[in-house]
Design an enzyme around this catalytic site. Structure first.
Site, short mmCIF file in Angstrom:
data_model
loop_
_atom_site.label_atom_id
_atom_site.label_comp_id
_atom_site.label_asym_id
_atom_site.label_seq_id
_atom_site.Cartn_x
_atom_site.Cartn_y
_atom_site.Cartn_z
N HIS A 6 -7.70 -3.35 2.43
CA HIS A 6 -7.03 -4.52 1.85
C HIS A 6 -6.01 -5.12 2.82
O HIS A 6 -5.69 -6.30 2.74
CB HIS A 6 -6.38 -4.16 0.52
N SER A 48 -5.96 1.24 4.44
CA SER A 48 -6.62 0.46 3.40
C SER A 48 -7.25 -0.79 3.99
O SER A 48 -6.63 -1.52 4.76
CB SER A 48 -5.61 0.03 2.33
N VAL A 81 -6.18 6.46 -3.61
CA VAL A 81 -5.39 5.35 -3.05
C VAL A 81 -5.30 5.58 -1.54
O VAL A 81 -4.94 6.66 -1.09
CB VAL A 81 -3.95 5.31 -3.64
N ALA A 82 -5.68 4.56 -0.79
CA ALA A 82 -5.70 4.73 0.67
C ALA A 82 -4.29 4.96 1.21
O ALA A 82 -3.32 4.34 0.76
CB ALA A 82 -6.32 3.52 1.32
N HIS A 135 -15.20 -2.78 -5.05
CA HIS A 135 -14.55 -3.10 -3.78
C HIS A 135 -15.58 -3.68 -2.81
O HIS A 135 -16.46 -2.98 -2.31
CB HIS A 135 -13.91 -1.83 -3.19
N ASP A 157 -11.16 -6.66 -4.53
CA ASP A 157 -11.55 -5.88 -5.71
C ASP A 157 -11.90 -6.87 -6.79
O ASP A 157 -11.09 -7.72 -7.15
CB ASP A 157 -10.40 -4.98 -6.18
N GLU A 195 -16.82 3.03 -5.37
CA GLU A 195 -16.03 1.89 -5.86
C GLU A 195 -16.92 0.65 -5.93
O GLU A 195 -16.92 -0.16 -5.00
CB GLU A 195 -14.83 1.62 -4.94
N GLN A 249 0.84 -1.20 0.00
CA GLN A 249 0.00 0.00 0.00
C GLN A 249 0.88 1.25 0.00
O GLN A 249 0.58 2.23 -0.68
CB GLN A 249 -0.92 -0.02 1.23
#
Ligand code: ZN
Length: 428
Positions: A288, A286, A280-281, A345, A295, A342, A252
């Protein structure tokens, strides 16, 4: 003869009764030498009603009815008590406990009512007197209780008996062995630290979708993803492509810095940082990194806004909740999530939770707030399962912990939520 029979009935119902809430009425306990609740009842022409005021008086707590969650709630001297009816034969509403099936011709009427009692003490332990039998040693308890109620001549005798058989103590020590992360809230305000690595990672290998490259995901999320894609396939929706799942902090970090570099070419650095964080985190923020986010787009439309209008995108929007996922960043929630729309996501939050969020149109930030405000929420899922969701403040587990006393066939879990607490989920 009849009188003696009634007397024996009442004694049988109340022998195991052990309530210590204080302020009991002068009926059952004094007359028969045991502690019980005596309440005046009302007859509304059809059913018998035990008014909220009578329950309050008998239990020495000032109950009020919470319409949103169907609970009676009382708070006193740092103690709080939630009472929820688990039966559909009877009802709890703003009038009180309404018992159906009252027969005027009978000399007395008896009812059995199953209740969930959730009790929390916030003050010092020695002042905590649990109204739930057997849990006097803990700061809180969640127990399923059977209330036997005998009504005669406008008077009700209530005895409570725990029906829970699996007793668990949730405290700081036991928590680390049972804690799940399904509901963990990660956003711009609540970051994970750089060392956070999910516990149960497995390969992303769905039977009904292609993956862009090798990646990892939480094992429970993987099982649900597989199930979900199988359901989509059965519905004729195919051609999904998984483009991202678990992303370590370093990855990230790399993605974010790349974006900042790129944007810095056309704007100053602070503007570039700001603009980059919208798409973008920032590392640590994030989802993720939790291993619970995926995603997913289609073979023909990648992770762009337009994916939301494809059959694959629409199917995810309409059906992912059935498999414990939510589309995490909706168009109408960007003010709260601070993330652009998003449609690709999706985030695993678990069964029940995904359904509540979908039904109430809540993003995860709002859902956490909703749980905090209502403390306990109950929900009847479409598949027939019923959920009780309780927000547990971290401080409430810091003392002697929470006793959880549920029947064996009740499923339960505790998840990390936000920085202030955990979420207890009971499924029955
Ligand atoms: Zn994503």
């Amino acid at each position: 003869m009849k009188k003696i029979y009634i007397l024996i009935m009442i004694i049988c119902f109340t022998l195991s009764f052990n309530i210590t809430a204080g302020g009991q009425g002068s009926g059952a306990d004094k007359d028969f030498g045991f502690i019980g609740l005596t309440v005046s009842t009302e007859y509304d022409g059809e059913n018998v009603v035990i008014p909220v005021s009578e329950l309050s008086r008998a239990m020495n707590m000032d109950f009020s009815y919470n319409d949103a969650s169907g609970f009676l709630f009382a708070e006193k001297d740092g103690r709080s008590l939630h009472l929820k009816l688990l039966e559909e034969q009877h009802m709890l509403d703003e009038r009180g406990l309404i018992l159906y099936g009252y027969d005027l011709d009978k000399p007395y009427n008896s009812f059995n009512v199953k209740l969930l009692m959730s009790y929390t003490a916030k003050n010092s332990h020695d002042s905590a007197i649990s109204p739930i039998p057997g849990h006097e040693e803990t700061d809180g308890a969640v127990a399923i209780t059977n209330a036997s109620i005998v009504i005669k001549d406008g008077e009700g005798f209530i005895s409570l008996q725990k029906t829970g058989t699996s007793l668990n103590l949730i405290n700081k020590e036991s928590l680390k062995d049972i804690l799940s992360s399904n509901l963990i809230l990660v956003n711009g305000e609540q970051a994970l630290d750089s060392g956070y690595i999910p516990q149960r990672l497995t390969d992303v290998a769905p039977a009904r979708a292609r993956t862009a490259f090798r990646m990892k995901i939480d094992s429970q999320a993987m099982a649900s993803l597989d199930e979900m894609l199988e359901a989509a396939y059965s519905a004729g929706i195919k051609g999904y492509l998984v483009t991202s799942a678990y992303r370590p902090f370093e990855k990230q970090n790399y993605l974010f810095n790349n974006k900042v570099e790129l944007l810095s070419k056309s704007m100053d650095r602070s503007a570039a940082l700001e603009a980059a964080s919208r798409v973008v985190a920032i590392p640590g923020t994030s989802e993720h990194q939790t291993g619970l986010a995926v995603d997913i787009c289609s073979e023909s439309v990648s992770i762009v806004r337009a994916f939301g209008s494809t059959p694959q995108g629409k199917w995810l929007e309409d059906n992912s909740w059935k498999h414990g996922f939510v589309v995490r960043y909706h168009q109408d929630k960007t003010d709260i999530t601070r993330i652009i729309y998003e449609p690709w996501h999706i985030r695993y939050v678990g069964m029940g939770h995904a359904e509540i969020m979908k039904e109430k149109n809540l993003c995860l930030e709002e859902y956490m707030q909703y749980l905090k405000e209502n403390k306990i929420v109950s929900f009847n899922a479409e598949d027939g399962s019923r959920y009780m969701v309780q927000y547990l403040e971290k401080s409430s587990l810091e003392g002697t912990g929470l006793a959880l006393d549920l029947p064996d066939d009740y499923g339960w879990s505790v998840s990390t939520a936000d920085e202030d607490g955990y979420v207890l989920t009971i499924c029955y």
